[in-house]
Motif scaffolding. Structure first.
Motif, PDB file in Angstrom:
ATOM      1  N   LEU A   1       4.775  -3.906   0.410  1.00 43.46           N
ATOM      2  CA  LEU A   1       3.753  -3.413   1.334  1.00 43.46           C
ATOM      3  C   LEU A   1       4.244  -2.224   2.134  1.00 43.46           C
ATOM      4  CD1 LEU A   1       2.235  -6.750   2.748  1.00 43.46           C
ATOM      5  CD2 LEU A   1       1.233  -5.221   1.056  1.00 43.46           C
ATOM      6  N   LEU A   2       5.539  -2.167   2.382  1.00 47.97           N
ATOM      7  CA  LEU A   2       6.079  -1.099   3.208  1.00 47.97           C
ATOM      8  C   LEU A   2       5.947   0.263   2.540  1.00 47.97           C
ATOM      9  CD1 LEU A   2       7.487  -0.605   5.901  1.00 47.97           C
ATOM     10  CD2 LEU A   2       9.678  -0.866   4.728  1.00 47.97           C
ATOM     11  N   ARG A   3       6.037   0.305   1.231  1.00 47.49           N
ATOM     12  CA  ARG A   3       5.987   1.598   0.548  1.00 47.49           C
ATOM     13  C   ARG A   3       4.572   2.018   0.160  1.00 47.49           C
ATOM     14  NH1 ARG A   3       8.288  -1.478  -3.914  1.00 47.49           N
ATOM     15  NH2 ARG A   3       6.756  -1.742  -5.580  1.00 47.49           N
ATOM     16  N   LEU A   4       3.584   1.170   0.387  1.00 46.22           N
ATOM     17  CA  LEU A   4       2.210   1.516   0.022  1.00 46.22           C
ATOM     18  C   LEU A   4       1.637   2.535   1.000  1.00 46.22           C
ATOM     19  CD1 LEU A   4       0.657  -1.979  -0.881  1.00 46.22           C
ATOM     20  CD2 LEU A   4       1.630  -0.277  -2.426  1.00 46.22           C
ATOM     21  N   SER A   5       0.785   3.412   0.492  1.00 48.01           N
ATOM     22  CA  SER A   5       0.041   4.321   1.355  1.00 48.01           C
ATOM     23  C   SER A   5      -1.121   3.583   1.995  1.00 48.01           C
ATOM     24  CB  SER A   5      -0.467   5.516   0.544  1.00 48.01           C
ATOM     25  OG  SER A   5      -1.412   5.080  -0.421  1.00 48.01           O
ATOM     26  N   THR A   6      -1.831   4.254   2.893  1.00 50.21           N
ATOM     27  CA  THR A   6      -2.965   3.620   3.566  1.00 50.21           C
ATOM     28  C   THR A   6      -4.049   3.225   2.567  1.00 50.21           C
ATOM     29  OG1 THR A   6      -2.535   4.902   5.569  1.00 50.21           O
ATOM     30  CG2 THR A   6      -4.737   3.975   5.322  1.00 50.21           C
ATOM     31  N   LEU A   7      -4.329   4.090   1.611  1.00 53.61           N
ATOM     32  CA  LEU A   7      -5.339   3.774   0.606  1.00 53.61           C
ATOM     33  C   LEU A   7      -4.907   2.602  -0.256  1.00 53.61           C
ATOM     34  CD1 LEU A   7      -7.979   4.468  -0.837  1.00 53.61           C
ATOM     35  CD2 LEU A   7      -6.723   6.124  -2.219  1.00 53.61           C
ATOM     36  N   GLU A   8      -3.657   2.603  -0.680  1.00 48.06           N
ATOM     37  CA  GLU A   8      -3.162   1.499  -1.510  1.00 48.06           C
ATOM     38  C   GLU A   8      -3.120   0.191  -0.735  1.00 48.06           C
ATOM     39  OE1 GLU A   8      -0.200   4.140  -4.388  1.00 48.06           O
ATOM     40  OE2 GLU A   8       0.546   3.244  -2.537  1.00 48.06           O
ATOM     41  N   LEU A   9      -2.801   0.261   0.554  1.00 47.03           N
ATOM     42  CA  LEU A   9      -2.808  -0.951   1.369  1.00 47.03           C
ATOM     43  C   LEU A   9      -4.218  -1.522   1.487  1.00 47.03           C
ATOM     44  CD1 LEU A   9      -1.333  -2.933   3.256  1.00 47.03           C
ATOM     45  CD2 LEU A   9      -1.848  -1.365   5.131  1.00 47.03           C
ATOM     46  N   GLY A  10      -5.208  -0.648   1.658  1.00 45.43           N
ATOM     47  CA  GLY A  10      -6.588  -1.125   1.711  1.00 45.43           C
ATOM     48  C   GLY A  10      -7.001  -1.828   0.429  1.00 45.43           C
ATOM     49  N   GLN A  11      -6.578  -1.289  -0.714  1.00 51.80           N
ATOM     50  CA  GLN A  11      -6.877  -1.941  -1.980  1.00 51.80           C
ATOM     51  C   GLN A  11      -6.168  -3.291  -2.094  1.00 51.80           C
ATOM     52  OE1 GLN A  11      -5.625   1.059  -4.764  1.00 51.80           O
ATOM     53  NE2 GLN A  11      -7.453   2.309  -4.473  1.00 51.80           N
ATOM     54  N   GLU A  12      -4.933  -3.341  -1.587  1.00 52.59           N
ATOM     55  CA  GLU A  12      -4.187  -4.601  -1.619  1.00 52.59           C
ATOM     56  C   GLU A  12      -4.861  -5.649  -0.739  1.00 52.59           C
ATOM     57  OE1 GLU A  12      -0.760  -6.838  -2.929  1.00 52.59           O
ATOM     58  OE2 GLU A  12      -1.525  -4.867  -3.522  1.00 52.59           O
ATOM     59  N   VAL A  13      -5.351  -5.250   0.418  1.00 52.19           N
ATOM     60  CA  VAL A  13      -6.034  -6.182   1.309  1.00 52.19           C
ATOM     61  C   VAL A  13      -7.318  -6.696   0.663  1.00 52.19           C
ATOM     62  CG1 VAL A  13      -7.256  -6.352   3.508  1.00 52.19           C
ATOM     63  CG2 VAL A  13      -5.033  -5.232   3.408  1.00 52.19           C
ATOM     64  N   GLU A  14      -8.079  -5.808   0.050  1.00 57.22           N
ATOM     65  CA  GLU A  14      -9.316  -6.234  -0.611  1.00 57.22           C
ATOM     66  C   GLU A  14      -9.028  -7.212  -1.741  1.00 57.22           C
ATOM     67  OE1 GLU A  14     -12.314  -5.679   0.316  1.00 57.22           O
ATOM     68  OE2 GLU A  14     -11.781  -4.305   1.955  1.00 57.22           O
ATOM     69  N   GLN A  15      -7.957  -6.963  -2.491  1.00 62.04           N
ATOM     70  CA  GLN A  15      -7.592  -7.859  -3.574  1.00 62.04           C
ATOM     71  C   GLN A  15      -7.190  -9.228  -3.044  1.00 62.04           C
ATOM     72  OE1 GLN A  15      -7.870  -7.189  -6.826  1.00 62.04           O
ATOM     73  NE2 GLN A  15      -7.191  -9.268  -7.363  1.00 62.04           N
ATOM     74  N   MET A  16      -6.418  -9.251  -1.953  1.00 58.22           N
ATOM     75  CA  MET A  16      -6.000 -10.521  -1.376  1.00 58.22           C
ATOM     76  C   MET A  16      -7.184 -11.280  -0.793  1.00 58.22           C
ATOM     77  SD  MET A  16      -3.525 -12.597  -0.877  1.00 58.22           S
ATOM     78  CE  MET A  16      -2.068 -11.608  -1.229  1.00 58.22           C
ATOM     79  N   LEU A  17      -8.124 -10.571  -0.169  1.00 59.84           N
ATOM     80  CA  LEU A  17      -9.319 -11.231   0.363  1.00 59.84           C
ATOM     81  C   LEU A  17     -10.148 -11.865  -0.747  1.00 59.84           C
ATOM     82  CD1 LEU A  17     -10.460  -8.624   3.051  1.00 59.84           C
ATOM     83  CD2 LEU A  17      -9.701 -10.956   3.492  1.00 59.84           C
ATOM     84  N   ALA A  18     -10.164 -11.229  -1.913  1.00 59.91           N
ATOM     85  CA  ALA A  18     -10.933 -11.766  -3.038  1.00 59.91           C
ATOM     86  C   ALA A  18     -10.226 -12.946  -3.698  1.00 59.91           C
ATOM     87  CB  ALA A  18     -11.183 -10.665  -4.073  1.00 59.91           C
ATOM     88  N   ASP A  19      -8.897 -12.962  -3.649  1.00 57.45           N
ATOM     89  CA  ASP A  19      -8.143 -13.993  -4.361  1.00 57.45           C
ATOM     90  C   ASP A  19      -7.838 -15.218  -3.506  1.00 57.45           C
ATOM     91  OD1 ASP A  19      -8.151 -12.329  -6.525  1.00 57.45           O
ATOM     92  OD2 ASP A  19      -6.104 -11.579  -6.240  1.00 57.45           O
ATOM     93  N   ASN A  20      -7.633 -15.026  -2.210  1.00 56.39           N
ATOM     94  CA  ASN A  20      -7.182 -16.129  -1.353  1.00 56.39           C
ATOM     95  C   ASN A  20      -8.308 -16.579  -0.433  1.00 56.39           C
ATOM     96  OD1 ASN A  20      -5.792 -17.807   0.560  1.00 56.39           O
ATOM     97  ND2 ASN A  20      -3.891 -16.777  -0.004  1.00 56.39           N
ATOM     98  N   PRO A  21      -8.818 -17.801  -0.596  1.00 57.28           N
ATOM     99  CA  PRO A  21      -9.946 -18.250   0.240  1.00 57.28           C
ATOM    100  C   PRO A  21      -9.560 -18.509   1.695  1.00 57.28           C
ATOM    101  CG  PRO A  21      -9.168 -20.043  -1.148  1.00 57.28           C
ATOM    102  CD  PRO A  21      -8.405 -18.830  -1.571  1.00 57.28           C
TER     103      PRO A  21
END
Length: 528
Positions: A25-45
């Protein structure tokens, strides 16, 4: 060989899943972090967004290990503070990257953490000072750069709109539509008509290539009559010729027709001579005087080499800074700066209270353990995101403190700075600093810069000190901006001028810095 048993004690580094996620997470850009958050929200209830504001004084990263509240399903809050950082949260990451771990335990393969099923109050919510998305009556007055980019008309749409009133046969209309869609973003037709016809007809219908080629030729002639002038050209010389031909058909009073005619003849010559500004050779080739050739070359310089430039989408140029730096006070007091995280890029997440409460009341079985692991995964994700922004804030504060003169006086006051300086000051590894400064941006009174911009090597000076390479580049740019256009400065002259300023800089280094600034050579900078 005689078999035997032996016991050996050794130390090795164990990267747990939560630590691996923290590093990633530390090396991700702001855009990539947003995509990571959206993916986690979709995968983890167990993870959800928090639409409510939170009190930033109540909780923080320092409360990560405090016992949970006695009330079941109580709201937990842990927004990050924009003015403080938690050194304890960095210990695990620092030790892992420096290889100082003395753990000899086996590798942890799950998200159980320390084995506790309860969690601190700070994992239910994060990013408290990020304002919720509100829709007010002035919504039309608050338009983001992305919205403007989405509403921007493309080159293809602009050309299609011009073809609506043309009376064409269905075949020619289809050919014109195909050519418009084949243009690149600069408005050029990179593929030849023959290759387009062969690709469209295919090997099985090779007899139709001639007919397709005829329709493409007619369509190309129509395309090159549309606006912007020069669109549909297959190379730069044709693009310039189209614009000059349109200018000759409707000449401006201030441009003599003979200058336009000479410019057309110059464009028919190899463009290497025009790029080198070889006035004497072009004048001899085109049968004109050097003064007339200079006037024609000046006319060519005013043409648009990329007709599609005004239609290029600007969305990719929009940068949202991760850190905001503001000047505090005026005068001598104005040399103090406040550093804070940009609330617009901070995700606001929390644990889903209803699901977490239902899991507490569930009996212990195999399914319970799997759900408990997902809950722990959501908690670690929130905590790792918080740790990511805390690290960015700490590094940014150290950069601002080291480069304070830059924020007051500009590029010329930049100091030499390397990764090790910040790493030693914060007690982090250099690789951690490298991850932090990559694809992270800082909005300052001098403009918006990538964090990597503030780092640079040093050049020796006569006084025995060092001058930042960034400051040397700014000095070179300043020298060139003040030069005589009729007699531009060469790289040797620039090196001598730097030496007069007490900076030892070789000619090759000057050339490298000049090319990095995208400044042409002295020959190309010379006015006609």
């Amino acid at each position: 060989m005689k078999p035997g048993l032996s016991l050996r004690v050794s130390q090795h580094l164990t990267l747990t899943p939560q630590l691996q996620q923290s590093i990633r997470l530390l090396r991700l850009s702001t855009l990539e972090l947003g995509q990571e958050v959206e993916q986690m929200l979709a995968d983890n209830p167990f993870l959800e967004r928090n639409p409510d504001e939170a009190s930033r004084e109540e909780f923080g990263l320092a409360q990560a290990d405090t016992p949970p509240p006695e009330e079941p399903y109580a709201d937990w809050a842990a927004p990050v503070s924009s003015t403080s950082s938690a050194d304890s949260s960095q210990a695990t990451l620092t030790e892992a990257e420096q290889g100082n771990s003395d753990s000899s335990s086996t590798e942890v393969l799950d998200w159980e953490g320390d084995g506790s099923v309860d969690m601190a109050p700070d994992d239910s919510e994060w990013g408290g000072d990020a304002p919720a998305c509100s829709r007010g009556t002035d919504e039309e007055m608050d338009v983001s750069a992305t919205d403007l980019a989405h509403g921007h008309e493309s080159l293809a749409a602009f050309l299609h709109r011009q073809t609506v009133g043309l009376r064409l046969s269905p075949e020619d209309k289809a050919a014109l539509y195909f050519l418009i869609e084949s243009l690149n973003e600069d408005g050029y037709l990179e593929d030849s008509l023959e290759s387009l016809a062969q690709g469209l007809a295919g090997e099985e219908h090779s007899d139709d290539i001639e007919e397709l080629l005829h329709h493409f030729t007619v369509a190309l002639h129509l395309l090159q009559t549309l606006e912007p002038t020069g669109v549909g050209a297959r190379h730069l010389a044709e693009c310039l010729t189209l614009q000059l031909a349109a200018l000759a058909a409707h000449p401006a009073p201030a441009i003599p027709p003979e200058t336009i005619a000479l410019a057309l003849r110059i464009c028919q010559q190899p463009l290497e001579g025009l790029a080198r500004r070889d006035v004497r050779r072009l004048a001899q080739t085109c049968g004109a005087t050097e003064e007339q050739t200079r006037a024609a070359m000046a006319l060519i310089a005013r043409l648009e080499p990329r007709p599609g430039r005004p239609f290029i989408s600007v969305e990719r140029n929009a940068i949202i800074p991760d850190v905001l730096v503001r000047r505090m006070g005026h005068g001598q007091a104005g040399h103090q700066f406040s550093v804070q995280l940009n609330p617009e890029v901070m995700p606001r997440l929390r644990i889903h209270d209803i699901y977490a409460g239902a899991l507490r009341g569930r009996r212990q079985d195999e399914g319970h353990q799997a759900l408990q692991q997902r809950l722990q995964e959501a908690r670690w994700f929130i905590k790792n995101i918080q740790q990511r922004f805390d690290t960015i804030l700490r590094v940014s504060q150290a950069i601002v403190e080291r480069q304070k003169n830059f924020f007051v006086h500009g590029e010329l006051a930049m100091r030499p700075l390397v990764l090790r300086d910040i790493a030693d000051e914060l007690g982090l590894h250099e690789s951690t600093i490298s991850r932090v400064i990559t694809a992270k941006y800082m909005a300052t009174p001098q403009g918006t810069y990538e964090l990597k911009y503030f780092f640079g090597s040093g050049l020796g000076t006569d006084s025995g000190g060092n001058a930042s390479s960034t400051a040397v580049r700014a000095l070179i740019k300043q020298f060139i901006a003040a030069e005589n256009p009729a007699k531009p400065l060469s790289d040797n002259q620039l090196a001598e001028m730097l030496k007069e300023q007490g900076i030892e800089c070789a000619r090759r280094t000057v050339a490298k810095y000049r090319e990095g600034l995208k400044i042409p050579t002295a020959t190309l900078r010379k006015t006609l």
